[in-house]
Each structure stands twice: as structure tokens, then as C-alpha cells.
Design a protein around this motif. Structure first.
Motif, mmCIF file in Angstrom:
data_model
loop_
_atom_site.group_PDB
_atom_site.id
_atom_site.type_symbol
_atom_site.label_atom_id
_atom_site.label_comp_id
_atom_site.label_asym_id
_atom_site.label_seq_id
_atom_site.Cartn_x
_atom_site.Cartn_y
_atom_site.Cartn_z
ATOM 1 N N HIS A 84 0.851 -1.196 0.000
ATOM 2 C CA HIS A 84 0.000 0.000 0.000
ATOM 3 C C HIS A 84 0.883 1.241 0.000
ATOM 4 N N ILE A 96 -0.106 5.262 0.586
ATOM 5 C CA ILE A 96 -1.145 6.259 0.825
ATOM 6 C C ILE A 96 -0.741 7.597 0.202
ATOM 7 N N ILE A 126 -4.859 5.444 -2.713
ATOM 8 C CA ILE A 126 -3.834 4.444 -2.441
ATOM 9 C C ILE A 126 -3.267 3.967 -3.769
ATOM 10 N N ILE A 172 -2.404 5.787 6.954
ATOM 11 C CA ILE A 172 -3.160 4.608 6.557
ATOM 12 C C ILE A 172 -3.100 3.595 7.683
ATOM 13 N N THR A 184 3.939 9.146 -1.751
ATOM 14 C CA THR A 184 3.626 8.462 -0.493
ATOM 15 C C THR A 184 4.748 8.637 0.517
ATOM 16 N N GLY A 220 -7.675 4.824 4.651
ATOM 17 C CA GLY A 220 -6.734 5.867 4.251
ATOM 18 C C GLY A 220 -7.271 7.231 4.612
ATOM 19 N N ASP A 277 -12.401 9.911 4.415
ATOM 20 C CA ASP A 277 -11.550 8.730 4.477
ATOM 21 C C ASP A 277 -11.897 7.749 3.355
#
Length: 228
Positions: A77, A79, A108, A157, A199, A214, A221
Motif C-alpha cells: 500500500h 497512501i 492508495i 493509513i 507516499t 486511508g 476517508d
């Protein structure tokens, strides 16, 4: 229009307060937080930004449950603050860049890290590591007219309730206006373009059954589940 095959639908993202944002292109900024650059083994000292693309139809809306991606054993992942353009332009000045912004969201950048790493080693493109189906989850968009992002807005996240990445957008190496301006030197930006702005450190792996939230201060969110 008499198309030879059925035309694909235009991917859209809901806008808070009503309406849909039609997605044109998705640009992602690589290594735009210093600590993330370091954890990826790179020098964060303000190298020129670089970009990669995801297809527009890789967007996944908040609340979705998606399958674990195929052809990989290591999904990460990443974010990100997503910048949504309402106007286009080429060779945009930094001081004019914010006038192109329609709104903001949290997103994401899902990454098949094993495929990306192998592509790096062999000098091949990253496309199958980054631009695969359902690789661009995104929350609902808030128009810039309705939100003023705090310059130090938190971004984080959680996976199964545990915080995995946490920072604030003041730590972007290239600010949002700088990123827009620089990107517009390579391509003519257009309404409907999304820019995943980078990120922070702490990228980590996901497995089937994970429940993900996230967050970026000021926007709704993003909720996502990886199917078991």
C-alpha cells in the motif's frame, strides 16, 4: 456513433455534495517524500520529480472489496493525497498551478512490489507492477472551493486498525503546485486528470482479508477491503 465494439464507460469518482468527476488520466509521482525515497534506496535530495501512469479505469471507489491482485506475492500500500484537475494547460507557472485544481481526495497506489523490483533489475517498464486492474483506490472528492488544505495536513493509513504510514503533506519534496507545473512541461494537462502526489515512508505488504482505512485531513476517508 457506430462503434466497431462496445465503448467503455468513462470512469468517475463521486464528488462530496453531489456530482461525478470523470477521470481522464492518472499520473503518479514517484519518491516524493524524503523518508520514502530512503526506504526505497534512493537519494531524496530534491531530484527532479518523475512520473508513471495508471489507466483511468483502475480507480476503485471507497467502500469496495477487491480481490488480492493476481501474478504477485508482494502487494504494498502507498497512501497519497490525490489532486484532481478541473482545468488543463501546458507549461503552467508554479504561481498559476492552483487555479487548475478542482478538488482533493485520498488515494492508495497499490503496487505489485515483486513485479516492480524485477522490472527495475532488468531495466523493463514498471507497468505491470503499478498499472494493474483496481490499483488506484480513491475516496470521494472534495471541491477546492469547499476545503482549504492545511499545509501540514496529516496523511496516514491503517491496516486492520494498526497505523502503517503516517506523515504530513508539508514533507512533500515537490509541493503540489511545483508538481503540476513540472508535469505540464511534459504533457498537456486536462480536466479530469488525477495526480497521486507521492507516499510517505512505511509502505508495507497487504494480505487477503485486510481492512484498510486511508486518511488525509480535510477530505473523506477511504475504506477498502482485500477479499479473503
Amino acid at each position: 456513433m457506430n462503434y466497431a465494439v462496445p465503448a467503455s464507460a468513462i470512469p468517475t469518482v463521486p464528488v462530496e455534495g453531489g456530482g461525478e468527476f470523470p477521470v481522464h488520466r492518472i499520473y503518479c509521482v514517484g519518491r516524493n517524500y524524503a523518508e520514502h525515497a530512503r526506504e526505497m534506496g534512493s537519494d531524496p535530495d530534491r531530484e527532479d520529480p518523475f512520473f508513471f501512469l495508471k489507466p483511468a479505469d483502475t480507480v476503485v471507489l471507497t467502500g469496495a472489496t477487491i480481490p488480492y491482485p493476481t501474478m504477485t506475492k508482494l502487494v504494498h500500500h502507498e497512501i497519497e493525497l490525490v489532486v484532481c484537475l478541473g482545468k488543463g494547460g501546458r507549461d503552467v507557472k508554479v504561481e498559476d498551478a492552483e487555479s487548475l485544481i478542482y478538488g482533493y481526495a485520498v488515494g492508495i497506489d497499490l503496487t505489485r512490489r515483486d513485479l516492480q523490483n524485477e522490472a527495475k533489475k532488468t531495466g523493463r517498464p514498471w507497468d505491470m507492477g503499478k498499472g494493474f486492474d483496481q490499483s488506484a483506490p480513491i475516496g470521494n472528492i472534495v471541491p477546492a472551493s469547499k476545503v482549504k488544505l492545511n499545509p501540514k495536513a496529516e496523511i496516514w493509513i491503517t491496516v486492520n486498525g494498526q497505523t502503517k504510514q503516517k506523515s504530513d503533506i508539508s514533507k512533500l519534496i515537490w509541493s503540489v503546485p511545483e508538481t503540476i507545473s513540472y508535469l505540464s512541461r511534459f504533457v498537456e494537462l486536462a480536466p479530469g486528470d488525477l495526480i497521486y502526489s507521492g507516499t510517505p515512508e512505511g509502505v508495507n505488504s497487504l494480505v487477503a482479508g485486510d481492512v484498510i482505512v486511508g486518511h488525509v485531513d480535510g477530505v473523506p476517508d477511504l475504506h477498502l477491503t482485500i477479499a479473503k
